[in-house]
Design an enzyme around this catalytic site. Structure first.
Site, PDB file in Angstrom:
ATOM      1  N   ASP A 111      34.044 122.489  82.551  1.00 58.91           N
ATOM      2  CA  ASP A 111      32.895 122.525  83.262  1.00 58.91           C
ATOM      3  C   ASP A 111      33.031 121.880  84.591  1.00 58.91           C
ATOM      4  O   ASP A 111      32.360 121.968  85.578  1.00 58.91           O
ATOM      5  CB  ASP A 111      31.755 121.366  82.577  1.00 58.91           C
ATOM      6  CG  ASP A 111      31.269 122.077  81.045  1.00 58.91           C
ATOM      7  OD1 ASP A 111      32.096 123.244  80.708  1.00 58.91           O
ATOM      8  OD2 ASP A 111      30.272 121.723  80.208  1.00 58.91           O
ATOM      9  N   ASP A 201      28.998 124.692  88.275  1.00 53.57           N
ATOM     10  CA  ASP A 201      29.541 124.070  87.336  1.00 53.57           C
ATOM     11  C   ASP A 201      31.135 125.028  87.210  1.00 53.57           C
ATOM     12  O   ASP A 201      31.275 126.215  87.428  1.00 53.57           O
ATOM     13  CB  ASP A 201      29.283 124.207  85.982  1.00 53.57           C
ATOM     14  CG  ASP A 201      28.230 123.133  85.692  1.00 53.57           C
ATOM     15  OD1 ASP A 201      27.831 122.377  86.470  1.00 53.57           O
ATOM     16  OD2 ASP A 201      27.741 122.960  84.538  1.00 53.57           O
ATOM     17  N   HIS A 249      27.496 128.833  81.914  1.00 51.04           N
ATOM     18  CA  HIS A 249      28.969 129.092  81.732  1.00 51.04           C
ATOM     19  C   HIS A 249      29.328 130.510  81.156  1.00 51.04           C
ATOM     20  O   HIS A 249      28.777 131.023  80.246  1.00 51.04           O
ATOM     21  CB  HIS A 249      29.489 127.801  80.879  1.00 51.04           C
ATOM     22  CG  HIS A 249      29.021 126.903  81.401  1.00 51.04           C
ATOM     23  ND1 HIS A 249      29.139 125.510  80.482  1.00 51.04           N
ATOM     24  CD2 HIS A 249      28.816 126.026  82.592  1.00 51.04           C
ATOM     25  CE1 HIS A 249      28.976 124.496  81.188  1.00 51.04           C
ATOM     26  NE2 HIS A 249      28.645 124.986  82.391  1.00 51.04           N
ATOM     27  N   ASP A 251      32.095 131.552  79.701  1.00 50.01           N
ATOM     28  CA  ASP A 251      33.177 131.550  78.776  1.00 50.01           C
ATOM     29  C   ASP A 251      32.470 131.883  77.330  1.00 50.01           C
ATOM     30  O   ASP A 251      33.177 131.815  76.384  1.00 50.01           O
ATOM     31  CB  ASP A 251      34.080 130.428  78.778  1.00 50.01           C
ATOM     32  CG  ASP A 251      33.529 129.055  78.804  1.00 50.01           C
ATOM     33  OD1 ASP A 251      32.357 128.970  78.562  1.00 50.01           O
ATOM     34  OD2 ASP A 251      34.350 128.044  78.930  1.00 50.01           O
ATOM     35  N   CYS A 356      35.876 125.577  76.709  1.00 54.39           N
ATOM     36  CA  CYS A 356      35.190 124.459  77.280  1.00 54.39           C
ATOM     37  C   CYS A 356      35.986 122.979  77.256  1.00 54.39           C
ATOM     38  O   CYS A 356      35.987 122.234  78.182  1.00 54.39           O
ATOM     39  CB  CYS A 356      33.877 124.114  76.705  1.00 54.39           C
ATOM     40  SG  CYS A 356      32.875 125.471  76.495  1.00 54.39           S
TER      41      CYS A 356
HETATM   42  O1  DAV Z   1      26.668 130.729  76.219  1.00 54.66           O
HETATM   43  O2  DAV Z   1      26.449 129.672  74.409  1.00 54.66           O
HETATM   44  C1  DAV Z   1      28.384 128.149  76.153  1.00 54.66           C
HETATM   45  C2  DAV Z   1      28.534 126.909  76.796  1.00 54.66           C
HETATM   46  C3  DAV Z   1      30.008 126.875  77.227  1.00 54.66           C
HETATM   47  N1  DAV Z   1      30.303 125.554  78.074  1.00 54.66           N
HETATM   48  C4  DAV Z   1      26.406 129.934  75.577  1.00 54.66           C
HETATM   49  C5  DAV Z   1      26.845 128.376  76.305  1.00 54.66           C
END
Ligand code: DAV
Length: 378
Positions: A111, A201, A249, A251, A356
């Site tokens: 992040d 981020d 995010h 990912d 992450c």
């Molecule tokens: O899309 O569930 C994922 C967060 C990853 N840092 C999601 C959030």
């Protein structure tokens, strides 16, 4: 101190052979105190709206066990692993503009740190509780700076995060919105951040050599994307957005697995069709991710079950996957990848999955062009 030839910062994409990585720690992570960007509200698990505090220490211990085990798996495959230095995340933090009753944690280095070539960039972040999180990585960054004479250590301008950075009472208003109003908000990409100042981020950026793909999410605004575009003049920046009510995010939404292969979240439709066009035009296949193991958010977690997609490539043929994601592992297996199952379910409440929980320091290879056929204006 003399340069350590073992330390070289270099990583241009998400898949080249990984040799050096940072893996986060779960220590004393907080359900952060309410702030303009976010208000946690988990009444069934002891944190109703307005409350905050440390996640149960027993949860820390389990998550740290899985993180340590992940680090050992990586080391056994020849990857050097470094760990951050946690702070007292229960402390109040302040700047001349605001004070915030608690910090968050340092499980997800992805992040905070964006590695592009020989540069590691500290992201602005957009939560007050995460404003100082970069300090957990400073001992490592200082070390890399001493050891690698070519390391470019950069930090994006720290945002002010005053009231002007956020739409007022955004999430409370969101709760009261009708489905039609929410749909409009999603189509217009009206999230909690205003355009007062650049915010992003690092986990909203996916790296594919000459091309960087940036998610316009609830923690990354247009000004943040514009800042990144100016900061990386030799890269091509592409904006992504998806039909998703809680965009945070990239990912667990859209993942560039290796040259020619991307994984897409079947529940989150891309709102910028050029993304799909660009990949197809360059011969990439986009595969819809398998059904995740869970059917809802785990307790005390702000991450969705789609952490099933939140994977770490060790090289273009080898992928680390949360061991509970049986269907996703099977799909990767069918795609011809070697799957390394990593028990990781107890880490999700600490801010994410395997992608992450890591930040690249060194992957082999140079900056390549995987998208020679570009789309005008994208
Ligand atoms: O899309 O569930 C994922 C967060 C990853 N840092 C999601 C959030």
């Amino acid at each position: 101190m003399p340069a350590n030839p073992q330390t070289v910062v270099n990583s241009w994409n998400e898949w080249n052979p990984l040799k050096h990585v940072i893996v986060g720690r779960a220590d004393a992570t907080m359900v952060q105190a309410p702030e303009p960007a976010i208000e946690r509200n988990w009444p069934d698990h002891g944190f109703p709206r307005g409350t905050y505090g440390r996640l149960p220490p027993a949860m820390d211990a389990k998550a740290n066990e899985q993180l340590d085990n992940f680090a050992r798996i990586l080391e056994s495959r020849g990857v050097r692993v470094d760990r951050p230095t946690p702070l007292d995340f229960s402390q109040e933090v302040r700047t001349p503009d605001w004070k915030q009753a608690s910090m968050f944690g340092c499980m997800p280095p992805r992040d905070v740190l964006l590695t592009v070539g020989n540069e590691i960039l500290e992201a602005t972040m957009s939560y007050r509780s995460r404003w100082y999180e970069y300090l957990c990585y400073r001992p490592l960054l200082e070390q890399y700076f001493r050891e690698d004479p070519n390391f470019r250590w950069e930090a994006a301008p720290k945002p002010r995060l005053t009231e002007r950075t956020y739409r007022k009472d955004y999430w409370r208003k969101w709760e009261k919105m009708t489905p039609a109003e929410k749909e409009q908000a999603i189509y217009h990409q009206d999230w909690v951040l205003t355009e007062e100042e650049p915010c992003f981020d690092a986990a909203d950026i996916a790296r594919a050599g000459k091309d960087l793909f940036v998610y316009h999410s609830s923690v990354t605004n247009r000004a943040g994307i514009d800042w990144l575009r100016r900061h990386f003049p030799h890269q091509r920046l592409h904006v992504m957005s998806f039909y998703e009510t809680n965009p945070i995010h990239i990912d667990a939404t859209f993942v560039f697995l290796r040259p020619g292969l991307a994984l897409s979240n079947p529940k989150r439709v891309p709102l910028v069709p050029e993304l799909t066009d660009l990949l197809k035009r360059n011969g990439w296949e986009i595969v819809q991710a398998a059904q995740p193991a869970l059917d809802g958010y785990p307790p005390l977690s702000f991450c969705s079950p789609w952490l099933s997609m939140n994977t770490l490539m060790l090289d273009p043929k080898t992928i680390c996957v949360d061991a509970q994601e049986v269907r996703q592992m099977e799909q990767f297996d069918q795609l011809g990848l070697e799957v390394v199952p990593v028990p990781f379910a107890d880490v999700s409440a600490f801010g994410g999955g395997l992608h992450c929980a890591t930040a690249d320091v060194y992957r082999e290879g140079t900056c390549e062009d995987y998208f020679p056929k570009q789309i005008e204006g994208y």
